[in-house]
Design a protein around this motif. Structure first.
Motif, PDB file in Angstrom:
ATOM      1  N   ALA A  20      33.235  40.058  32.075  1.00 51.14           N
ATOM      2  CA  ALA A  20      33.519  40.542  33.419  1.00 51.14           C
ATOM      3  C   ALA A  20      33.091  39.523  34.467  1.00 51.14           C
ATOM      4  CB  ALA A  20      32.821  41.873  33.659  1.00 51.14           C
ATOM      5  N   THR A  21      31.989  38.832  34.216  1.00 51.11           N
ATOM      6  CA  THR A  21      31.534  37.775  35.130  1.00 51.11           C
ATOM      7  C   THR A  21      32.583  36.672  35.226  1.00 51.11           C
ATOM      8  OG1 THR A  21      29.207  38.233  34.643  1.00 51.11           O
ATOM      9  CG2 THR A  21      29.729  36.063  35.533  1.00 51.11           C
ATOM     10  N   GLN A  22      33.143  36.298  34.083  1.00 49.31           N
ATOM     11  CA  GLN A  22      34.193  35.274  34.068  1.00 49.31           C
ATOM     12  C   GLN A  22      35.402  35.722  34.875  1.00 49.31           C
ATOM     13  OE1 GLN A  22      36.949  35.486  30.945  1.00 49.31           O
ATOM     14  NE2 GLN A  22      36.872  33.305  30.452  1.00 49.31           N
ATOM     15  N   VAL A  23      35.854  36.961  34.637  1.00 45.96           N
ATOM     16  CA  VAL A  23      37.035  37.488  35.315  1.00 45.96           C
ATOM     17  C   VAL A  23      36.826  37.497  36.830  1.00 45.96           C
ATOM     18  CG1 VAL A  23      38.365  39.600  35.690  1.00 45.96           C
ATOM     19  CG2 VAL A  23      37.885  38.830  33.365  1.00 45.96           C
ATOM     20  N   ARG A  24      35.670  37.982  37.261  1.00 49.02           N
ATOM     21  CA  ARG A  24      35.388  38.051  38.697  1.00 49.02           C
ATOM     22  C   ARG A  24      35.274  36.657  39.313  1.00 49.02           C
ATOM     23  NH1 ARG A  24      31.678  42.579  36.953  1.00 49.02           N
ATOM     24  NH2 ARG A  24      32.767  44.508  37.549  1.00 49.02           N
ATOM     25  N   ALA A  25      34.724  35.713  38.560  1.00 45.13           N
ATOM     26  CA  ALA A  25      34.599  34.348  39.061  1.00 45.13           C
ATOM     27  C   ALA A  25      35.974  33.713  39.262  1.00 45.13           C
ATOM     28  CB  ALA A  25      33.757  33.512  38.100  1.00 45.13           C
ATOM     29  N   ILE A  26      36.883  33.939  38.316  1.00 52.10           N
ATOM     30  CA  ILE A  26      38.239  33.406  38.451  1.00 52.10           C
ATOM     31  C   ILE A  26      38.934  34.020  39.654  1.00 52.10           C
ATOM     32  CG2 ILE A  26      40.531  33.362  37.374  1.00 52.10           C
ATOM     33  CD1 ILE A  26      39.087  33.140  34.660  1.00 52.10           C
ATOM     34  N   ALA A  27      38.818  35.343  39.807  1.00 56.58           N
ATOM     35  CA  ALA A  27      39.451  36.019  40.940  1.00 56.58           C
ATOM     36  C   ALA A  27      38.908  35.488  42.266  1.00 56.58           C
ATOM     37  CB  ALA A  27      39.235  37.525  40.837  1.00 56.58           C
ATOM     38  N   ALA A  28      37.587  35.290  42.332  1.00 56.89           N
ATOM     39  CA  ALA A  28      36.978  34.791  43.568  1.00 56.89           C
ATOM     40  C   ALA A  28      37.435  33.366  43.871  1.00 56.89           C
ATOM     41  CB  ALA A  28      35.458  34.853  43.451  1.00 56.89           C
ATOM     42  N   ALA A  29      37.530  32.527  42.837  1.00 55.97           N
ATOM     43  CA  ALA A  29      37.955  31.143  43.055  1.00 55.97           C
ATOM     44  C   ALA A  29      39.422  31.073  43.472  1.00 55.97           C
ATOM     45  CB  ALA A  29      37.722  30.325  41.784  1.00 55.97           C
ATOM     46  N   LEU A  30      40.268  31.911  42.884  1.00 53.58           N
ATOM     47  CA  LEU A  30      41.670  31.958  43.300  1.00 53.58           C
ATOM     48  C   LEU A  30      41.781  32.422  44.746  1.00 53.58           C
ATOM     49  CD1 LEU A  30      43.304  33.517  40.102  1.00 53.58           C
ATOM     50  CD2 LEU A  30      43.726  31.210  40.992  1.00 53.58           C
ATOM     51  N   THR A  31      40.943  33.369  45.141  1.00 58.96           N
ATOM     52  CA  THR A  31      40.945  33.844  46.529  1.00 58.96           C
ATOM     53  C   THR A  31      40.509  32.736  47.480  1.00 58.96           C
ATOM     54  OG1 THR A  31      40.478  36.104  45.800  1.00 58.96           O
ATOM     55  CG2 THR A  31      40.012  35.580  48.100  1.00 58.96           C
ATOM     56  N   ARG A  32      39.462  32.001  47.113  1.00 58.23           N
ATOM     57  CA  ARG A  32      39.034  30.866  47.943  1.00 58.23           C
ATOM     58  C   ARG A  32      40.133  29.824  48.048  1.00 58.23           C
ATOM     59  NH1 ARG A  32      34.185  31.674  45.065  1.00 58.23           N
ATOM     60  NH2 ARG A  32      34.639  29.935  43.651  1.00 58.23           N
ATOM     61  N   GLN A  40      42.116  44.127  38.561  1.00 58.52           N
ATOM     62  CA  GLN A  40      42.090  45.462  37.965  1.00 58.52           C
ATOM     63  C   GLN A  40      41.488  45.411  36.566  1.00 58.52           C
ATOM     64  OE1 GLN A  40      42.998  48.326  39.395  1.00 58.52           O
ATOM     65  NE2 GLN A  40      43.756  47.421  41.305  1.00 58.52           N
ATOM     66  N   PHE A  41      40.372  46.145  36.371  1.00 50.86           N
ATOM     67  CA  PHE A  41      39.809  46.332  35.031  1.00 50.86           C
ATOM     68  C   PHE A  41      40.482  47.564  34.436  1.00 50.86           C
ATOM     69  CE2 PHE A  41      36.606  43.783  37.114  1.00 50.86           C
ATOM     70  CZ  PHE A  41      36.190  42.914  36.111  1.00 50.86           C
ATOM     71  N   ARG A  42      41.459  47.366  33.581  1.00 49.17           N
ATOM     72  CA  ARG A  42      42.355  48.447  33.193  1.00 49.17           C
ATOM     73  C   ARG A  42      41.795  49.386  32.128  1.00 49.17           C
ATOM     74  NH1 ARG A  42      44.393  50.866  35.037  1.00 49.17           N
ATOM     75  NH2 ARG A  42      46.276  51.357  33.881  1.00 49.17           N
ATOM     76  N   ALA A  43      40.955  48.904  31.237  1.00 49.23           N
ATOM     77  CA  ALA A  43      40.479  49.764  30.148  1.00 49.23           C
ATOM     78  C   ALA A  43      38.966  49.831  30.101  1.00 49.23           C
ATOM     79  CB  ALA A  43      41.014  49.256  28.808  1.00 49.23           C
ATOM     80  N   ALA A  44      38.327  49.441  31.187  1.00 50.85           N
ATOM     81  CA  ALA A  44      36.870  49.362  31.179  1.00 50.85           C
ATOM     82  C   ALA A  44      36.228  50.738  31.219  1.00 50.85           C
ATOM     83  CB  ALA A  44      36.391  48.547  32.379  1.00 50.85           C
ATOM     84  N   ARG A  45      35.143  50.868  30.483  1.00 53.02           N
ATOM     85  CA  ARG A  45      34.332  52.076  30.583  1.00 53.02           C
ATOM     86  C   ARG A  45      33.523  51.998  31.869  1.00 53.02           C
ATOM     87  NH1 ARG A  45      29.761  53.519  26.178  1.00 53.02           N
ATOM     88  NH2 ARG A  45      28.674  51.835  27.248  1.00 53.02           N
ATOM     89  N   GLN A  46      33.573  53.024  32.670  1.00 57.62           N
ATOM     90  CA  GLN A  46      32.850  53.041  33.924  1.00 57.62           C
ATOM     91  C   GLN A  46      31.359  53.289  33.675  1.00 57.62           C
ATOM     92  OE1 GLN A  46      34.501  52.171  36.733  1.00 57.62           O
ATOM     93  NE2 GLN A  46      36.183  51.899  35.268  1.00 57.62           N
ATOM     94  N   PRO A  47      30.491  52.778  34.578  1.00 57.74           N
ATOM     95  CA  PRO A  47      29.055  53.005  34.394  1.00 57.74           C
ATOM     96  C   PRO A  47      28.740  54.499  34.256  1.00 57.74           C
ATOM     97  CG  PRO A  47      29.445  51.402  36.141  1.00 57.74           C
ATOM     98  CD  PRO A  47      30.789  51.953  35.748  1.00 57.74           C
ATOM     99  N   GLY A  48      28.004  54.845  33.217  1.00 58.51           N
ATOM    100  CA  GLY A  48      27.629  56.239  32.998  1.00 58.51           C
ATOM    101  C   GLY A  48      28.677  57.059  32.272  1.00 58.51           C
TER     102      GLY A  48
END
Length: 390
Positions: A20-32, A40-48
């Motif tokens: 998830a850290t990798q995915v968010r880093a790529i998204a942030a760099a593309l935005t910059r 979109q995290f499509r199949a992720a288990r939500q906290p709790g």
């Protein structure tokens, strides 16, 4: 460019936090880089969240033979929502992280006539065979769907040359498979003085700290590693092994340290939040990446990149992409994996050379030249443009 970015990592606050850290880093760099990204995290288990399956998971044979069919049929529940997301955001291109037995994103892109770019970070059919033997993997289905995604994508992004070679088995032309390795946040991971609070807490003043941060799942031959560590500790009275993380091999290392009388020379802080990693790295004089030797060493280690960005010389096996990143004697040391005494020899050489600060400086320069997330996102952008304008 408007980019819908789908991924299917599970438990992104737990075992999948690194991905998830990798995915968010790529998204942030593309935005910059000037793009609009709908992540979109499509199949992720939500906290709790704790999904219930009516006790079926407790039945051994159902769990073994039903896991893959459940993932297969999940595609049909994912698809309607994915079409809604695409209709709402109206992207120019759909970028999707490859997931085992997944085809909903490819189908959604086809239905909305969108360019589909597949980002592949692992040979998933191979990984299931290696790491998920508790499940019957239906190998023909896994290979067929993996190949379907590779052939169906307009462009494919692979994280390493070895992985690209593996993907070519599916008949896609080499010209549409592009290697874009992982990167690192070079502003978060920087050379810094040892954190005084942590240094005092762990009693590391006046110690030479050999560190490791990450999962213990993928470490190499533990007896070989511990034999080397024992001799290092015998020869170097100031050395402490500071092993940060968790995983099934941790207990083996603890037991071996106890057998060798080295309990006070091995420290185990446990798992730490990713944002705390730079603080713990600051305590380390030298870092190790004693990865296991697999027939297909396809990774692009983000942890190794973080080590180098923090200005740490690395001792690592001469495997895969590691050899593209670490130059022996320049920004770290490379050893022959599996060779008795090889790790010990390189650790002794690094410690006695007096060049740890210089190698650390050159490690940082290596990252700044070629391995930041912004540089990798720029390369990824060019692939997305190729998909948009074939």
């Amino acid at each position: 460019m408007r980019i819908s970015y789908f991924n299917y990592h599970y438990d992104v606050e737990g075992i999948g936090i690194g991905a998830a850290t990798q995915v968010r880093a790529i998204a942030a760099a593309l935005t910059r880089g000037g793009h609009q990204v709908d992540l979109q995290f499509r199949a992720a288990r939500q906290p709790g969240e704790n999904k219930q399956y009516g006790g079926l998971k407790e039945i051994g044979w159902v769990r073994r033979y039903g896991h893959i069919p459940r993932i297969f049929w999940r595609n049909f529940s994912l698809l309607p929502r994915e079409l809604q997301l695409l209709d709402k955001f109206r992207p120019d291109v759909l970028l999707t992280v490859c997931s085992y037995i997944n085809f909903s994103a490819l189908l959604a892109a086809r239905l909305r006539r969108l360019p589909f770019v597949l980002f592949i970070e692992a040979p998933l059919e191979y990984e299931y065979r290696l790491f998920f033997s508790q499940y019957y993997r239906y190998p023909f289905l896994g290979r067929w769907l993996e190949g379907l995604q590779v052939r169906g994508a307009r462009q494919v992004i692979s994280i390493s040359e070895i992985l690209k070679g593996y993907l070519m088995r599916y008949g896609a032309p080499a010209s549409k498979i592009h290697v874009v390795p992982n990167g690192v946040d070079h502003l978060a991971f920087t050379p810094r003085e040892p954190d005084p609070e942590l240094q005092a807490r762990w009693g590391l003043e006046d110690r030479l700290v050999i560190g490791y941060i990450g999962s213990f799942e993928f470490l190499g031959d533990i007896p070989l590693f511990m034999a080397s560590a024992r001799r290092i500790c015998s020869a170097q009275s100031r050395v402490i092994f500071f092993m940060v993380g968790e995983g099934r091999h941790q207990e083996k290392i603890r037991q071996a340290a106890a057998e060798f009388g080295l309990e006070d020379r091995f420290l185990f802080p446990g798992r730490i939040p990713h944002e705390q990693v730079p603080r713990y790295l600051s305590l380390m004089d030298l870092v190790i990446s004693p990865y296991r030797e697999d027939y297909l060493f396809y990774g692009s280690s983000m942890k190794l990149l973080e080590y180098l960005a923090a200005g740490k010389a690395v001792v690592a096996p001469a495997l895969g992409q590691i050899k593209e990143l670490v130059v022996d004697g320049y920004n770290g040391m490379l050893y022959e994996p599996g060779a008795p005494g090889a790790l010990e020899l390189k650790l002794q050489e690094a410690i006695s050379s007096g060049r740890l600060p210089q190698m650390g400086l050159q490690a940082r320069q290596t990252i700044e030249r070629n391995w930041t997330w912004d540089r990798q996102a720029a390369r990824m952008s060019r692939v997305l443009e190729m998909a948009l304008h074939p």
